[in-house]
Design a protein around this motif. Structure first.
Motif, PDB file in Angstrom:
ATOM      1  N   ASN A 105       0.816  -1.218   0.000  1.00 48.62           N
ATOM      2  CA  ASN A 105       0.000   0.000   0.000  1.00 48.62           C
ATOM      3  C   ASN A 105       0.848   1.266   0.000  1.00 48.62           C
ATOM      4  O   ASN A 105       0.489   2.257  -0.641  1.00 48.62           O
ATOM      5  CB  ASN A 105      -0.964  -0.020   1.178  1.00 48.62           C
ATOM      6  CG  ASN A 105      -2.153  -0.901   0.901  1.00 48.62           C
ATOM      7  OD1 ASN A 105      -2.984  -0.576   0.058  1.00 48.62           O
ATOM      8  ND2 ASN A 105      -2.227  -2.040   1.577  1.00 48.62           N
ATOM      9  N   MET A 106       1.973   1.243   0.691  1.00 52.55           N
ATOM     10  CA  MET A 106       2.860   2.410   0.681  1.00 52.55           C
ATOM     11  C   MET A 106       3.438   2.630  -0.720  1.00 52.55           C
ATOM     12  O   MET A 106       3.502   3.768  -1.186  1.00 52.55           O
ATOM     13  CB  MET A 106       3.982   2.245   1.708  1.00 52.55           C
ATOM     14  CG  MET A 106       3.519   2.306   3.151  1.00 52.55           C
ATOM     15  SD  MET A 106       2.629   3.827   3.585  1.00 52.55           S
ATOM     16  CE  MET A 106       3.921   5.055   3.413  1.00 52.55           C
ATOM     17  N   SER A 119      -3.269  13.096  -1.863  1.00 50.61           N
ATOM     18  CA  SER A 119      -4.324  12.920  -0.865  1.00 50.61           C
ATOM     19  C   SER A 119      -3.926  11.954   0.251  1.00 50.61           C
ATOM     20  O   SER A 119      -4.675  11.774   1.207  1.00 50.61           O
ATOM     21  CB  SER A 119      -5.603  12.416  -1.533  1.00 50.61           C
ATOM     22  OG  SER A 119      -5.356  11.172  -2.177  1.00 50.61           O
ATOM     23  N   PHE A 120      -2.757  11.360   0.160  1.00 51.78           N
ATOM     24  CA  PHE A 120      -2.310  10.403   1.179  1.00 51.78           C
ATOM     25  C   PHE A 120      -1.908  11.150   2.443  1.00 51.78           C
ATOM     26  O   PHE A 120      -1.037  12.009   2.423  1.00 51.78           O
ATOM     27  CB  PHE A 120      -1.124   9.586   0.648  1.00 51.78           C
ATOM     28  CG  PHE A 120      -0.577   8.621   1.659  1.00 51.78           C
ATOM     29  CD1 PHE A 120      -1.219   7.429   1.914  1.00 51.78           C
ATOM     30  CD2 PHE A 120       0.577   8.925   2.362  1.00 51.78           C
ATOM     31  CE1 PHE A 120      -0.713   6.537   2.854  1.00 51.78           C
ATOM     32  CE2 PHE A 120       1.087   8.042   3.301  1.00 51.78           C
ATOM     33  CZ  PHE A 120       0.444   6.853   3.548  1.00 51.78           C
ATOM     34  N   LEU A 121      -2.571  10.812   3.566  1.00 52.09           N
ATOM     35  CA  LEU A 121      -2.273  11.466   4.839  1.00 52.09           C
ATOM     36  C   LEU A 121      -1.583  10.546   5.832  1.00 52.09           C
ATOM     37  O   LEU A 121      -0.808  11.001   6.666  1.00 52.09           O
ATOM     38  CB  LEU A 121      -3.552  12.001   5.478  1.00 52.09           C
ATOM     39  CG  LEU A 121      -4.267  13.090   4.708  1.00 52.09           C
ATOM     40  CD1 LEU A 121      -5.574  13.447   5.399  1.00 52.09           C
ATOM     41  CD2 LEU A 121      -3.379  14.305   4.564  1.00 52.09           C
ATOM     42  N   GLY A 122      -1.907   9.242   5.786  1.00 51.18           N
ATOM     43  CA  GLY A 122      -1.297   8.354   6.751  1.00 51.18           C
ATOM     44  C   GLY A 122      -1.893   6.966   6.739  1.00 51.18           C
ATOM     45  O   GLY A 122      -2.723   6.632   5.891  1.00 51.18           O
ATOM     46  N   HIS A 137       7.648   7.267   3.308  1.00 52.61           N
ATOM     47  CA  HIS A 137       7.084   8.607   3.512  1.00 52.61           C
ATOM     48  C   HIS A 137       7.612   9.157   4.836  1.00 52.61           C
ATOM     49  O   HIS A 137       7.371   8.564   5.886  1.00 52.61           O
ATOM     50  CB  HIS A 137       5.556   8.531   3.534  1.00 52.61           C
ATOM     51  CG  HIS A 137       4.884   9.826   3.263  1.00 52.61           C
ATOM     52  ND1 HIS A 137       4.923  10.879   4.138  1.00 52.61           N
ATOM     53  CD2 HIS A 137       4.156  10.234   2.192  1.00 52.61           C
ATOM     54  CE1 HIS A 137       4.230  11.889   3.627  1.00 52.61           C
ATOM     55  NE2 HIS A 137       3.757  11.523   2.446  1.00 52.61           N
ATOM     56  N   LYS A 138       8.304  10.269   4.763  1.00 56.17           N
ATOM     57  CA  LYS A 138       8.992  10.800   5.954  1.00 56.17           C
ATOM     58  C   LYS A 138       8.083  11.522   6.936  1.00 56.17           C
ATOM     59  O   LYS A 138       8.456  11.718   8.091  1.00 56.17           O
ATOM     60  CB  LYS A 138      10.127  11.750   5.535  1.00 56.17           C
ATOM     61  CG  LYS A 138      11.185  11.082   4.700  1.00 56.17           C
ATOM     62  CD  LYS A 138      11.851   9.961   5.451  1.00 56.17           C
ATOM     63  CE  LYS A 138      12.915   9.298   4.612  1.00 56.17           C
ATOM     64  NZ  LYS A 138      13.274   7.978   5.059  1.00 56.17           N
ATOM     65  N   SER A 139       6.876  11.920   6.512  1.00 51.79           N
ATOM     66  CA  SER A 139       6.091  12.769   7.418  1.00 51.79           C
ATOM     67  C   SER A 139       4.621  12.384   7.573  1.00 51.79           C
ATOM     68  O   SER A 139       3.896  13.057   8.299  1.00 51.79           O
ATOM     69  CB  SER A 139       6.171  14.221   6.953  1.00 51.79           C
ATOM     70  OG  SER A 139       5.619  14.344   5.652  1.00 51.79           O
ATOM     71  N   CYS A 140       4.158  11.333   6.927  1.00 48.86           N
ATOM     72  CA  CYS A 140       2.736  10.984   7.039  1.00 48.86           C
ATOM     73  C   CYS A 140       2.385  10.629   8.487  1.00 48.86           C
ATOM     74  O   CYS A 140       3.260  10.367   9.311  1.00 48.86           O
ATOM     75  CB  CYS A 140       2.381   9.825   6.113  1.00 48.86           C
ATOM     76  SG  CYS A 140       3.056   8.233   6.610  1.00 48.86           S
ATOM     77  N   TYR A 141       1.101  10.638   8.771  1.00 48.42           N
ATOM     78  CA  TYR A 141       0.632  10.256  10.096  1.00 48.42           C
ATOM     79  C   TYR A 141       0.571   8.738  10.205  1.00 48.42           C
ATOM     80  O   TYR A 141       0.174   8.057   9.267  1.00 48.42           O
ATOM     81  CB  TYR A 141      -0.755  10.842  10.378  1.00 48.42           C
ATOM     82  CG  TYR A 141      -0.732  12.343  10.433  1.00 48.42           C
ATOM     83  CD1 TYR A 141      -0.186  13.007  11.526  1.00 48.42           C
ATOM     84  CD2 TYR A 141      -1.254  13.098   9.388  1.00 48.42           C
ATOM     85  CE1 TYR A 141      -0.147  14.381  11.576  1.00 48.42           C
ATOM     86  CE2 TYR A 141      -1.220  14.480   9.437  1.00 48.42           C
ATOM     87  CZ  TYR A 141      -0.670  15.120  10.521  1.00 48.42           C
ATOM     88  OH  TYR A 141      -0.624  16.479  10.568  1.00 48.42           O
ATOM     89  N   ILE A 172      -0.145   9.149  16.023  1.00 44.03           N
ATOM     90  CA  ILE A 172      -1.440   9.595  16.541  1.00 44.03           C
ATOM     91  C   ILE A 172      -2.175   8.393  17.127  1.00 44.03           C
ATOM     92  O   ILE A 172      -2.144   7.302  16.556  1.00 44.03           O
ATOM     93  CB  ILE A 172      -2.288  10.212  15.408  1.00 44.03           C
ATOM     94  CG1 ILE A 172      -1.604  11.456  14.868  1.00 44.03           C
ATOM     95  CG2 ILE A 172      -3.693  10.529  15.894  1.00 44.03           C
ATOM     96  CD1 ILE A 172      -2.316  12.049  13.679  1.00 44.03           C
ATOM     97  N   MET A 173      -2.843   8.606  18.232  1.00 46.21           N
ATOM     98  CA  MET A 173      -3.693   7.571  18.815  1.00 46.21           C
ATOM     99  C   MET A 173      -5.110   7.751  18.259  1.00 46.21           C
ATOM    100  O   MET A 173      -5.618   8.861  18.209  1.00 46.21           O
ATOM    101  CB  MET A 173      -3.733   7.694  20.335  1.00 46.21           C
ATOM    102  CG  MET A 173      -2.388   7.565  21.011  1.00 46.21           C
ATOM    103  SD  MET A 173      -1.522   6.028  20.688  1.00 46.21           S
ATOM    104  CE  MET A 173      -2.563   4.882  21.526  1.00 46.21           C
TER     105      MET A 173
END
Length: 146
Positions: free
Chosen positions: A20-21, A29-32, A68-72, A99-100
């Motif tokens: 998936n990555m 549009s990929f956030l995490g 990805h260096k910064s996604c959630y 993130i929880m």
């Protein structure tokens, strides 16, 4: 039923994340990614399961960061009993944008026969819970009911 605590299934889950990555991580549009939805209470009761889950989270975190260096990266806990598990783990600066994801349900027992006022009190208590744990990780409420 497939069990997550089997090494083969953990490896398949990591392979799925990698696939998936590769496919989605470059899209605007990929956030995490959420690593696992509602892990069983067995991960609290059995220390070996808790270690296994934590090891999986760390492997998945590093795998995702290689794409990805910064996604959630979201971690979900099944119930309030589990919220304290990651208070001191997966913390900055070594782990960032973790993130929880809390699921706050108020429909099953013992909530079924509560009055509207009692449900509102529960929601206010959730705010206190979120404020307390938000000090360790940012929190999203991904599922809820009243």
């Amino acid at each position: 039923m497939q069990q997550f605590n089997q090494p083969k299934n953990i490896e398949l889950t990591l392979q799925s994340i990698e696939i998936n990555m590769k496919r989605y991580s470059k899209r605007p549009s990929f956030l995490g990614v959420e690593l696992l939805n509602e892990p069983s209470d067995n991960f609290i009761i059995r220390p070996s399961y808790s270690t296994l889950l934590n090891d999986y989270y760390i492997k998945a975190y590093h795998l995702i960061r290689s794409y990805h260096k910064s996604c959630y990266i979201m971690i979900n806990e099944l119930s309030e009993k589990q919220y304290k598990i990651y208070q001191n783990d997966l913390q900055e600066p070594n782990y960032y944008n973790v993130i929880m994801d809390y699921h706050l349900y108020n429909w099953q027992n013992p909530y079924t026969y509560q009055t509207a006022e009692q449900h509102l009190t529960n929601a206010k208590n959730w705010k206190q819970l979120i404020d307390y744990f938000n000090k360790q990780h940012p929190i999203v409420v991904g599922e809820w009911s009243m």
